[in-house]
Design a protein around this motif. Structure first.
Motif, PDB file in Angstrom:
ATOM      1  N   ILE A  91      -6.181   2.335 -51.005  1.00  0.00           N
ATOM      2  CA  ILE A  91      -5.210   1.333 -51.441  1.00  0.00           C
ATOM      3  C   ILE A  91      -5.221   1.220 -52.961  1.00  0.00           C
ATOM      4  O   ILE A  91      -4.181   1.031 -53.583  1.00  0.00           O
ATOM      5  CB  ILE A  91      -5.436  -0.034 -50.758  1.00  0.00           C
ATOM      6  N   PHE A  92      -6.385   1.345 -53.573  1.00  0.00           N
ATOM      7  CA  PHE A  92      -6.465   1.325 -55.034  1.00  0.00           C
ATOM      8  C   PHE A  92      -5.688   2.493 -55.628  1.00  0.00           C
ATOM      9  O   PHE A  92      -4.899   2.328 -56.567  1.00  0.00           O
ATOM     10  CB  PHE A  92      -7.930   1.371 -55.477  1.00  0.00           C
ATOM     11  N   SER A  93      -5.888   3.673 -55.076  1.00  0.00           N
ATOM     12  CA  SER A  93      -5.176   4.857 -55.543  1.00  0.00           C
ATOM     13  C   SER A  93      -3.673   4.721 -55.330  1.00  0.00           C
ATOM     14  O   SER A  93      -2.867   5.073 -56.191  1.00  0.00           O
ATOM     15  CB  SER A  93      -5.695   6.091 -54.818  1.00  0.00           C
ATOM     16  N   PHE A  94      -3.284   4.182 -54.177  1.00  0.00           N
ATOM     17  CA  PHE A  94      -1.866   3.978 -53.879  1.00  0.00           C
ATOM     18  C   PHE A  94      -1.228   3.043 -54.898  1.00  0.00           C
ATOM     19  O   PHE A  94      -0.145   3.301 -55.408  1.00  0.00           O
ATOM     20  CB  PHE A  94      -1.715   3.418 -52.471  1.00  0.00           C
ATOM     21  N   LEU A  95      -1.893   1.940 -55.194  1.00  0.00           N
ATOM     22  CA  LEU A  95      -1.324   0.970 -56.133  1.00  0.00           C
ATOM     23  C   LEU A  95      -1.250   1.522 -57.547  1.00  0.00           C
ATOM     24  O   LEU A  95      -0.286   1.268 -58.266  1.00  0.00           O
ATOM     25  CB  LEU A  95      -2.135  -0.327 -56.098  1.00  0.00           C
ATOM     26  N   THR A  96      -2.256   2.285 -57.971  1.00  0.00           N
ATOM     27  CA  THR A  96      -2.186   2.853 -59.317  1.00  0.00           C
ATOM     28  C   THR A  96      -1.135   3.958 -59.400  1.00  0.00           C
ATOM     29  O   THR A  96      -0.536   4.155 -60.449  1.00  0.00           O
ATOM     30  CB  THR A  96      -3.550   3.396 -59.775  1.00  0.00           C
ATOM     31  N   ASP A  97      -0.911   4.673 -58.304  1.00  0.00           N
ATOM     32  CA  ASP A  97       0.148   5.680 -58.297  1.00  0.00           C
ATOM     33  C   ASP A  97       1.526   5.042 -58.268  1.00  0.00           C
ATOM     34  O   ASP A  97       2.484   5.585 -58.807  1.00  0.00           O
ATOM     35  CB  ASP A  97       0.007   6.610 -57.093  1.00  0.00           C
ATOM     36  N   LEU A  98       1.646   3.900 -57.620  1.00  0.00           N
ATOM     37  CA  LEU A  98       2.939   3.246 -57.465  1.00  0.00           C
ATOM     38  C   LEU A  98       3.353   2.450 -58.704  1.00  0.00           C
ATOM     39  O   LEU A  98       4.538   2.208 -58.910  1.00  0.00           O
ATOM     40  CB  LEU A  98       2.893   2.325 -56.245  1.00  0.00           C
ATOM     41  N   GLY A  99       2.407   2.059 -59.530  1.00  0.00           N
ATOM     42  CA  GLY A  99       2.704   1.267 -60.724  1.00  0.00           C
ATOM     43  C   GLY A  99       3.742   1.904 -61.640  1.00  0.00           C
ATOM     44  O   GLY A  99       4.710   1.253 -62.038  1.00  0.00           O
ATOM     45  N   PRO A 100       3.581   3.179 -62.007  1.00  0.00           N
ATOM     46  CA  PRO A 100       4.598   3.810 -62.857  1.00  0.00           C
ATOM     47  C   PRO A 100       5.980   3.872 -62.205  1.00  0.00           C
ATOM     48  O   PRO A 100       6.996   3.766 -62.894  1.00  0.00           O
ATOM     49  CB  PRO A 100       4.047   5.220 -63.099  1.00  0.00           C
ATOM     50  N   VAL A 101       6.025   4.026 -60.876  1.00  0.00           N
ATOM     51  CA  VAL A 101       7.313   4.046 -60.183  1.00  0.00           C
ATOM     52  C   VAL A 101       8.012   2.694 -60.348  1.00  0.00           C
ATOM     53  O   VAL A 101       9.207   2.620 -60.655  1.00  0.00           O
ATOM     54  CB  VAL A 101       7.137   4.394 -58.688  1.00  0.00           C
TER      55      VAL A 101
END
Length: 121
Positions: A91-101
């Protein structure tokens, strides 16, 4: 404001992404998700080795929404409460990947060509 041709071209280019989203939704395994959340949702308490927390029964005040989010809280408790390190890292990785989007979406929605379109709203 963008011309109709430009908007149509953008819509056509986005169709593959819609197909990818539909495919991902299709291959998810909802029966496994429901099997994981059911014991927590039935008991009303999420328990793990380090503690326990009750699920609030009347959070929204709307029965339909409370039932939907009750299962969602049980499903995502492993990652949000951190009792499963693999789920927490995902979930941490998902949120950091989604931030730029989200940042690009917000910045692009303020362009003049998108005034009062779904991207703007």
């Amino acid at each position: 404001m963008a011309s109709a041709g430009t908007r149509l071209r953008r819509a056509v280019v986005s169709v593959p992404f819609l197909f990818i989203a539909a495919f991902c939704l299709h291959i998810m395994d909802p029966s496994t998700i429901v099997a994981f959340q059911q014991p927590f949702a039935d008991s009303g308490v999420i328990e793990w080795d380090g503690g326990k927390i009750p699920i609030i029964d009347n959070f929204h005040g709307i029965y339909f929404l409370d039932n939907i989010f009750r299962g969602g809280m049980a499903t995502f408790s492993a990652s949000t409460f951190g009792y499963d390190p693999v789920a927490w890292w995902q979930i941490f990785s998902f949120l950091t990947d989604l931030g730029p989007v989200y940042a690009i979406w917000i910045l692009e929605s303020y362009r003049v060509g998108y005034a009062y379109t779904p991207a703007y709203l």
